[in-house]
Write an enzyme that holds these catalytic residues in place. Structure first.
Site, short mmCIF file in Angstrom:
data_model
loop_
_atom_site.label_atom_id
_atom_site.label_comp_id
_atom_site.label_asym_id
_atom_site.label_seq_id
_atom_site.Cartn_x
_atom_site.Cartn_y
_atom_site.Cartn_z
N PRO A 9 0.80 -1.23 0.00
CA PRO A 9 0.00 0.00 0.00
C PRO A 9 0.83 1.28 0.00
CG PRO A 9 -0.09 -1.09 2.14
CD PRO A 9 0.56 -2.05 1.20
N ASN A 10 0.31 2.24 -0.73
CA ASN A 10 0.86 3.61 -0.83
C ASN A 10 2.13 3.70 -1.68
OD1 ASN A 10 -1.16 4.89 0.89
ND2 ASN A 10 -0.20 3.74 2.55
N ARG A 17 5.22 10.94 -2.60
CA ARG A 17 5.01 10.60 -1.20
C ARG A 17 6.31 10.78 -0.40
NH1 ARG A 17 4.69 4.45 1.11
NH2 ARG A 17 4.22 5.01 3.26
N TYR A 22 11.46 8.51 0.90
CA TYR A 22 11.31 7.44 -0.10
C TYR A 22 11.93 7.77 -1.45
CZ TYR A 22 8.01 5.61 3.33
OH TYR A 22 7.44 5.13 4.48
N ASN A 78 8.04 -5.69 -1.16
CA ASN A 78 7.96 -4.55 -0.25
C ASN A 78 6.50 -4.47 0.17
OD1 ASN A 78 7.92 -2.22 1.20
ND2 ASN A 78 8.93 -0.94 -0.36
N ALA A 81 3.40 -0.97 4.73
CA ALA A 81 2.88 -1.01 6.11
C ALA A 81 2.45 -2.42 6.52
CB ALA A 81 1.72 -0.04 6.25
N HIS A 84 4.49 -4.82 8.83
CA HIS A 84 4.49 -4.73 10.28
C HIS A 84 3.22 -5.31 10.91
CE1 HIS A 84 7.70 -2.08 9.10
NE2 HIS A 84 6.86 -1.22 8.55
N ASP A 91 1.38 -15.72 6.13
CA ASP A 91 0.85 -17.07 5.94
C ASP A 91 0.83 -17.46 4.46
OD1 ASP A 91 0.49 -17.39 8.65
OD2 ASP A 91 -1.68 -17.15 8.62
N GLU A 102 12.70 -9.57 1.43
CA GLU A 102 11.94 -8.41 1.92
C GLU A 102 12.73 -7.14 1.62
OE1 GLU A 102 10.71 -8.59 6.08
OE2 GLU A 102 11.00 -6.42 6.27
N HIS A 104 12.82 -2.70 1.60
CA HIS A 104 12.27 -1.39 1.99
C HIS A 104 13.13 -0.30 1.38
CE1 HIS A 104 9.56 -3.30 4.78
NE2 HIS A 104 10.57 -4.02 5.19
N LEU A 105 12.48 0.76 0.99
CA LEU A 105 13.22 1.93 0.49
C LEU A 105 13.96 2.60 1.64
CD1 LEU A 105 10.08 2.87 -1.42
CD2 LEU A 105 12.25 2.82 -2.64
N ARG A 111 13.61 4.32 12.15
CA ARG A 111 12.34 5.06 12.21
C ARG A 111 11.54 4.65 13.46
NH1 ARG A 111 9.56 4.67 6.52
NH2 ARG A 111 8.26 6.25 7.54
N ARG A 115 7.85 0.23 13.32
CA ARG A 115 8.37 -0.26 12.02
C ARG A 115 9.54 -1.24 12.20
NH1 ARG A 115 5.86 3.25 8.24
NH2 ARG A 115 5.43 5.25 9.23
C1 DQA Z 1 8.39 0.95 3.57
C2 DQA Z 1 8.53 1.13 5.08
C3 DQA Z 1 7.21 0.88 5.77
O1 DQA Z 1 7.36 1.04 7.19
C4 DQA Z 1 6.19 1.87 5.29
O2 DQA Z 1 4.92 1.61 5.87
C5 DQA Z 1 6.09 1.94 3.81
C6 DQA Z 1 7.30 1.83 3.01
C7 DQA Z 1 9.70 1.30 2.83
O3 DQA Z 1 9.81 0.90 1.67
O4 DQA Z 1 10.57 1.98 3.37
O5 DQA Z 1 5.01 2.17 3.25
O6 DQA Z 1 8.11 -0.41 3.31
#
Ligand code: DQA
Length: 151
Positions: A9-10, A17, A22, A78, A81, A84, A91, A102, A104-105, A111, A115
């Site tokens: 998401p997002n 954003r 990011y 990725n 959110a 977490h 699952d 896994e 993350h940017l 942080r 997180r």
């Molecule tokens: C994220 C880190 C997460 O905590 C956050 O909710 C994101 C982006 C990252 O790529 O840094 O949406 O996964």
């Protein structure tokens, strides 16, 4: 080798954003760069983004259907959110038993404390974060090397 990149998401808002956290690359630019990288590595790559937990679970299940169109040998994820919070995504990944990395940017450990916990990390091949869009590049390289070693 067929690989899947999953964005949670997002991440569709990348570019606008919180660029200080990011970066300025859009998701389309990241996916285009990963597609070029995949070509260079000689692997097939598909990217999928959703803001919906269930849609991500559905796509992971599809990846596990070895004879289907969406099958994958490895996943770069990725989960944003959902990293977490999502027992359902954990699952699904364990159910299909596809090796995943896994990504993350941002450096999630630098942080907020909520997180710092990942529901995916302990079963991942590896975890990469903090390098902006380059995190994805490192994750793809690492996953392909891993899969080539174990095959
Ligand atoms: C994220 C880190 C997460 O905590 C956050 O909710 C994101 C982006 C990252 O790529 O840094 O949406 O996964």
């Amino acid at each position: 080798m067929r690989l899947l990149v999953l964005h949670g998401p997002n991440l569709n808002l990348l570019g606008q954003r919180e660029p200080g956290l990011y970066g300025c690359s859009t998701l389309a630019a990241i996916d285009a760069s990963l597609a070029r990288q995949a070509e260079g590595l000689g692997v097939e790559l598909e990217s999928f983004q959703s803001n919906h937990e269930g849609a991500l679970v559905d796509r992971i299940q599809q990846a596990g259907d070895r004879s289907g169109q969406g099958a994958a040998d490895g996943i770069v994820i990725n989960a944003a959110a959902y990293t977490h919070t999502s027992v359902a995504i954990r699952d699904a990944l364990l159910a299909v038993a596809i090796p995943y990395v896994e990504v993350h940017l941002s450096n999630v450990h630098a942080r907020e404390t909520f997180r710092h916990r990942s529901l995916l990390a302990d079963r991942a091949v590896g975890v990469i974060g903090g390098f902006g869009a380059t995190s994805y590049r490192l994750a793809l390289d690492g996953l392909v090397s891993h899969l080539r070693e174990v095959r």
